[in-house]
Motif scaffolding. Structure first.
Motif, PDB file in Angstrom:
ATOM      1  N   GLU A   5      -1.374  10.866  -3.086  1.00  0.00           N
ATOM      2  CA  GLU A   5      -2.490  10.314  -2.330  1.00  0.00           C
ATOM      3  C   GLU A   5      -1.990   9.047  -1.646  1.00  0.00           C
ATOM      4  O   GLU A   5      -1.155   8.328  -2.194  1.00  0.00           O
ATOM      5  CB  GLU A   5      -3.652   9.978  -3.262  1.00  0.00           C
ATOM      6  CG  GLU A   5      -4.340  11.201  -3.839  1.00  0.00           C
ATOM      7  CD  GLU A   5      -5.098  11.985  -2.779  1.00  0.00           C
ATOM      8  OE1 GLU A   5      -5.779  11.370  -1.937  1.00  0.00           O
ATOM      9  OE2 GLU A   5      -4.999  13.220  -2.799  1.00  0.00           O
ATOM     10  N   ALA A   6      -2.512   8.769  -0.454  1.00  0.00           N
ATOM     11  CA  ALA A   6      -2.045   7.611   0.297  1.00  0.00           C
ATOM     12  C   ALA A   6      -3.197   6.909   0.998  1.00  0.00           C
ATOM     13  O   ALA A   6      -4.245   7.509   1.233  1.00  0.00           O
ATOM     14  CB  ALA A   6      -1.005   8.058   1.322  1.00  0.00           C
ATOM     15  N   ASP A   7      -2.963   5.635   1.338  1.00  0.00           N
ATOM     16  CA  ASP A   7      -3.949   4.869   2.089  1.00  0.00           C
ATOM     17  C   ASP A   7      -4.033   5.359   3.533  1.00  0.00           C
ATOM     18  O   ASP A   7      -5.071   5.274   4.169  1.00  0.00           O
ATOM     19  CB  ASP A   7      -3.569   3.381   2.101  1.00  0.00           C
ATOM     20  CG  ASP A   7      -3.495   2.795   0.705  1.00  0.00           C
ATOM     21  OD1 ASP A   7      -4.413   3.057  -0.100  1.00  0.00           O
ATOM     22  OD2 ASP A   7      -2.519   2.074   0.411  1.00  0.00           O
ATOM     23  N   VAL A   8      -2.904   5.835   4.051  1.00  0.00           N
ATOM     24  CA  VAL A   8      -2.842   6.334   5.421  1.00  0.00           C
ATOM     25  C   VAL A   8      -1.858   7.498   5.472  1.00  0.00           C
ATOM     26  O   VAL A   8      -0.831   7.479   4.799  1.00  0.00           O
ATOM     27  CB  VAL A   8      -2.440   5.229   6.425  1.00  0.00           C
ATOM     28  CG1 VAL A   8      -1.055   4.684   6.144  1.00  0.00           C
ATOM     29  CG2 VAL A   8      -2.561   5.703   7.859  1.00  0.00           C
ATOM     30  N   LYS A  37      -2.541  -0.258   7.687  1.00  0.00           N
ATOM     31  CA  LYS A  37      -1.326   0.155   6.978  1.00  0.00           C
ATOM     32  C   LYS A  37      -0.396   0.898   7.937  1.00  0.00           C
ATOM     33  O   LYS A  37       0.812   0.742   7.890  1.00  0.00           O
ATOM     34  CB  LYS A  37      -1.651   1.071   5.803  1.00  0.00           C
ATOM     35  CG  LYS A  37      -2.546   0.462   4.771  1.00  0.00           C
ATOM     36  CD  LYS A  37      -1.797  -0.400   3.800  1.00  0.00           C
ATOM     37  CE  LYS A  37      -2.729  -0.841   2.684  1.00  0.00           C
ATOM     38  NZ  LYS A  37      -2.782  -2.255   2.491  1.00  0.00           N
ATOM     39  N   GLY A  40      -6.715   7.535   8.083  1.00  0.00           N
ATOM     40  CA  GLY A  40      -6.829   6.543   7.022  1.00  0.00           C
ATOM     41  C   GLY A  40      -6.741   5.131   7.561  1.00  0.00           C
ATOM     42  O   GLY A  40      -7.164   4.853   8.688  1.00  0.00           O
ATOM     43  N   ASP A  41      -6.177   4.246   6.768  1.00  0.00           N
ATOM     44  CA  ASP A  41      -6.125   2.818   7.044  1.00  0.00           C
ATOM     45  C   ASP A  41      -5.190   2.500   8.218  1.00  0.00           C
ATOM     46  O   ASP A  41      -3.973   2.512   8.075  1.00  0.00           O
ATOM     47  CB  ASP A  41      -5.659   2.095   5.781  1.00  0.00           C
ATOM     48  CG  ASP A  41      -5.729   0.582   5.870  1.00  0.00           C
ATOM     49  OD1 ASP A  41      -5.602   0.033   6.989  1.00  0.00           O
ATOM     50  OD2 ASP A  41      -5.890  -0.049   4.811  1.00  0.00           O
ATOM     51  N   ASP A  94       6.032   3.210   0.075  1.00  0.00           N
ATOM     52  CA  ASP A  94       5.217   2.215  -0.617  1.00  0.00           C
ATOM     53  C   ASP A  94       6.055   0.959  -0.852  1.00  0.00           C
ATOM     54  O   ASP A  94       7.086   0.772  -0.204  1.00  0.00           O
ATOM     55  CB  ASP A  94       4.643   2.786  -1.920  1.00  0.00           C
ATOM     56  CG  ASP A  94       5.703   3.285  -2.896  1.00  0.00           C
ATOM     57  OD1 ASP A  94       6.874   2.865  -2.786  1.00  0.00           O
ATOM     58  OD2 ASP A  94       5.354   4.091  -3.780  1.00  0.00           O
ATOM     59  N   GLY A 137       0.824  -1.198   0.000  1.00  0.00           N
ATOM     60  CA  GLY A 137       0.000   0.000   0.000  1.00  0.00           C
ATOM     61  C   GLY A 137       0.862   1.254   0.000  1.00  0.00           C
ATOM     62  O   GLY A 137       2.061   1.200  -0.259  1.00  0.00           O
TER      63      GLY A 137
END
Length: 96
Positions: A48-51, A87, A83-84, A38, A23
């Motif tokens: 942009e990021a997942d977290v 992650k 966010g996530d 990543d 991710g």
């Protein structure tokens, strides 16, 4: 790009030992810039990021330097996570 970001990218890549993470995670260092982590490792960027993990320069340097556990930083309010969470935990484990 600030000297801190350049040094942090090198330190993160060393700590990650070339493994990267599943991710996309972003470290935002207040008043300095941001770093993307990543599957390819760490680099300066604002993608942009997942977290997204946000901290002051001092907190970030303590985490990267191994003087502060990322989980402790989060639990004491020195590191915010958006966010996530899975992650974030994976990245925290890679840095601990």
């Amino acid at each position: 790009m600030s000297d801190l970001i350049t040094a942090a990218v090198a330190a993160l890549n060393e700590r990650l030992d070339g493994s990267g993470i599943d991710g996309i995670a972003k470290f935002v260092i207040e008043d300095e810039g941001s770093i993307i982590v990543d599957g390819d490792g760490a680099r300066a960027g604002d993608d942009e990021a997942d977290v997204t993990l946000t901290a002051t320069r001092e907190t970030f340097e303590a985490i990267i330097g191994g003087e502060m556990n990322p989980t402790t930083a989060f639990m004491t309010g020195k590191l915010s996570v958006d966010g996530d969470m899975g992650k974030a935990m994976a990245l925290g484990s890679a840095l601990a």
